[in-house]
Design a protein around this motif. Structure first.
Motif, PDB file in Angstrom:
ATOM      1  N   GLY A  54       3.986  10.881 -16.249  1.00 52.67           N
ATOM      2  CA  GLY A  54       4.579  10.235 -14.914  1.00 52.67           C
ATOM      3  C   GLY A  54       3.113  10.257 -13.876  1.00 52.67           C
ATOM      4  O   GLY A  54       3.180   9.543 -12.630  1.00 52.67           O
ATOM      5  N   THR A  55       2.622  11.271 -13.601  1.00 52.85           N
ATOM      6  CA  THR A  55       1.118  11.341 -12.801  1.00 52.85           C
ATOM      7  C   THR A  55       0.407  10.426 -13.098  1.00 52.85           C
ATOM      8  O   THR A  55      -0.076   9.871 -12.225  1.00 52.85           O
ATOM      9  N   ALA A  56      -0.005   9.870 -14.258  1.00 53.27           N
ATOM     10  CA  ALA A  56      -1.276   8.966 -14.617  1.00 53.27           C
ATOM     11  C   ALA A  56      -0.250   7.789 -14.611  1.00 53.27           C
ATOM     12  O   ALA A  56      -0.812   7.012 -13.722  1.00 53.27           O
ATOM     13  N   PHE A  57       0.870   7.295 -14.582  1.00 50.38           N
ATOM     14  CA  PHE A  57       1.440   6.362 -13.756  1.00 50.38           C
ATOM     15  C   PHE A  57       1.299   6.079 -12.984  1.00 50.38           C
ATOM     16  O   PHE A  57       0.951   4.743 -12.231  1.00 50.38           O
ATOM     17  N   ASN A  58       1.480   7.677 -11.615  1.00 49.58           N
ATOM     18  CA  ASN A  58       1.253   7.294 -10.303  1.00 49.58           C
ATOM     19  C   ASN A  58       0.325   7.241  -9.997  1.00 49.58           C
ATOM     20  O   ASN A  58      -0.221   6.438  -8.621  1.00 49.58           O
ATOM     21  N   GLU A  59      -1.541   7.677 -10.987  1.00 48.90           N
ATOM     22  CA  GLU A  59      -2.277   7.655 -10.200  1.00 48.90           C
ATOM     23  C   GLU A  59      -2.792   6.574 -10.697  1.00 48.90           C
ATOM     24  O   GLU A  59      -3.953   6.206  -9.568  1.00 48.90           O
ATOM     25  N   GLY A  60      -2.290   5.348 -11.607  1.00 46.41           N
ATOM     26  CA  GLY A  60      -2.366   3.793 -11.713  1.00 46.41           C
ATOM     27  C   GLY A  60      -2.389   2.651 -10.783  1.00 46.41           C
ATOM     28  O   GLY A  60      -2.477   2.342 -10.457  1.00 46.41           O
ATOM     29  N   ARG A  61      -0.673   3.494 -10.311  1.00 38.24           N
ATOM     30  CA  ARG A  61      -0.445   2.717  -9.253  1.00 38.24           C
ATOM     31  C   ARG A  61      -1.860   3.182  -7.393  1.00 38.24           C
ATOM     32  O   ARG A  61      -1.523   1.846  -6.994  1.00 38.24           O
ATOM     33  N   ILE A  94      -4.619   1.427  -7.576  1.00 40.58           N
ATOM     34  CA  ILE A  94      -4.182  -0.516  -6.486  1.00 40.58           C
ATOM     35  C   ILE A  94      -3.917  -0.587  -5.794  1.00 40.58           C
ATOM     36  O   ILE A  94      -4.927  -1.565  -4.854  1.00 40.58           O
ATOM     37  N   ALA A  95      -3.959   0.442  -5.014  1.00 35.89           N
ATOM     38  CA  ALA A  95      -3.188   0.049  -3.440  1.00 35.89           C
ATOM     39  C   ALA A  95      -4.824   0.432  -3.383  1.00 35.89           C
ATOM     40  O   ALA A  95      -5.495   0.044  -2.425  1.00 35.89           O
ATOM     41  N   LEU A  96      -5.354   1.937  -3.412  1.00 31.28           N
ATOM     42  CA  LEU A  96      -7.063   1.526  -2.712  1.00 31.28           C
ATOM     43  C   LEU A  96      -7.763   0.748  -3.285  1.00 31.28           C
ATOM     44  O   LEU A  96      -9.257   0.489  -2.457  1.00 31.28           O
ATOM     45  N   ALA A  97      -7.465  -0.137  -4.560  1.00 33.15           N
ATOM     46  CA  ALA A  97      -8.449  -1.539  -4.788  1.00 33.15           C
ATOM     47  C   ALA A  97      -8.670  -2.195  -3.544  1.00 33.15           C
ATOM     48  O   ALA A  97      -8.971  -2.782  -2.417  1.00 33.15           O
ATOM     49  N   LEU A  98      -7.104  -2.346  -3.101  1.00 31.83           N
ATOM     50  CA  LEU A  98      -6.342  -3.263  -2.448  1.00 31.83           C
ATOM     51  C   LEU A  98      -7.224  -3.442  -0.531  1.00 31.83           C
ATOM     52  O   LEU A  98      -7.703  -3.734   0.034  1.00 31.83           O
ATOM     53  N   LEU A 140       1.014  -1.227  -0.045  1.00 30.47           N
ATOM     54  CA  LEU A 140       0.121  -0.133   0.316  1.00 30.47           C
ATOM     55  C   LEU A 140       1.368   1.818   0.157  1.00 30.47           C
ATOM     56  O   LEU A 140       0.678   2.192  -0.840  1.00 30.47           O
ATOM     57  N   THR A 141       2.048   0.938   0.866  1.00 29.73           N
ATOM     58  CA  THR A 141       3.123   2.230   0.933  1.00 29.73           C
ATOM     59  C   THR A 141       3.798   2.944  -0.483  1.00 29.73           C
ATOM     60  O   THR A 141       3.517   3.674  -1.283  1.00 29.73           O
ATOM     61  N   GLN A 142       4.181   1.739  -0.900  1.00 26.42           N
ATOM     62  CA  GLN A 142       4.677   1.347  -1.965  1.00 26.42           C
ATOM     63  C   GLN A 142       4.339   2.198  -3.491  1.00 26.42           C
ATOM     64  O   GLN A 142       4.439   2.441  -4.448  1.00 26.42           O
ATOM     65  N   ALA A 143       2.569   1.516  -3.427  1.00 28.13           N
ATOM     66  CA  ALA A 143       2.013   1.896  -4.391  1.00 28.13           C
ATOM     67  C   ALA A 143       1.206   3.750  -4.084  1.00 28.13           C
ATOM     68  O   ALA A 143       0.792   4.108  -4.640  1.00 28.13           O
ATOM     69  N   GLY A 144       2.066   4.088  -2.961  1.00 28.45           N
ATOM     70  CA  GLY A 144       1.372   5.461  -2.761  1.00 28.45           C
ATOM     71  C   GLY A 144      -0.166   6.168  -2.534  1.00 28.45           C
ATOM     72  O   GLY A 144       0.052   7.188  -3.002  1.00 28.45           O
ATOM     73  N   LEU A 145      -0.488   4.925  -1.447  1.00 30.61           N
ATOM     74  CA  LEU A 145      -1.722   5.397  -0.979  1.00 30.61           C
ATOM     75  C   LEU A 145      -1.982   6.488  -0.272  1.00 30.61           C
ATOM     76  O   LEU A 145      -3.094   7.315  -0.240  1.00 30.61           O
ATOM     77  N   GLN A 146      -0.698   7.151   0.182  1.00 31.42           N
ATOM     78  CA  GLN A 146      -0.858   8.378   1.119  1.00 31.42           C
ATOM     79  C   GLN A 146      -0.223   9.073   0.354  1.00 31.42           C
ATOM     80  O   GLN A 146       0.555  10.258   1.471  1.00 31.42           O
TER      81      GLN A 146
END
Length: 99
Positions: A48-55, A58-62, A31-37
């Motif tokens: 880059g923003t789109a890539f980070n938002e995609g990651r 996934i964190a939000l779904a988990l 969750l942390t590595q995927a940038g949840l917070q």
């Protein structure tokens, strides 16, 4: 296997992972590595923003799955992480040279 059976199995799998301290640390690390917070925004870089938002998506779904399947274990994971952060901060404070 029916979709309902698959869903039940996936729920049981996630509950099993979250039922151990190691599993909770593993999920929290992802969750942390995927940038949840973290902010997804990258100044001047739409890709880059789109890539980070995609990651982050996934964190939000988990996170949503963990809260749905085992809210009490998610709460335990959160408490464990907060305790670990507090212990690390205290250890840094104790190691800091006195002024």
């Amino acid at each position: 296997m029916s979709s309902e059976t698959t869903k039940s199995q996936l729920d049981a799998d996630l509950r099993s992972v979250l039922s151990t301290p190691a599993g909770r640390r593993f999920v929290w690390r992802w969750l942390t590595q995927a940038g949840l917070q973290s902010s997804s925004f990258v100044s001047g870089d739409q890709s880059g923003t789109a890539f980070n938002e995609g990651r982050r998506s996934i964190a939000l779904a988990l996170l949503a799955e963990a809260q749905r399947v085992a809210p009490e274990l998610y709460t335990t994971a959160l408490r464990e992480q907060l305790d670990a952060q507090e212990a690390a901060a205290q250890a840094r404070k104790e190691r800091a040279p006195e002024s």
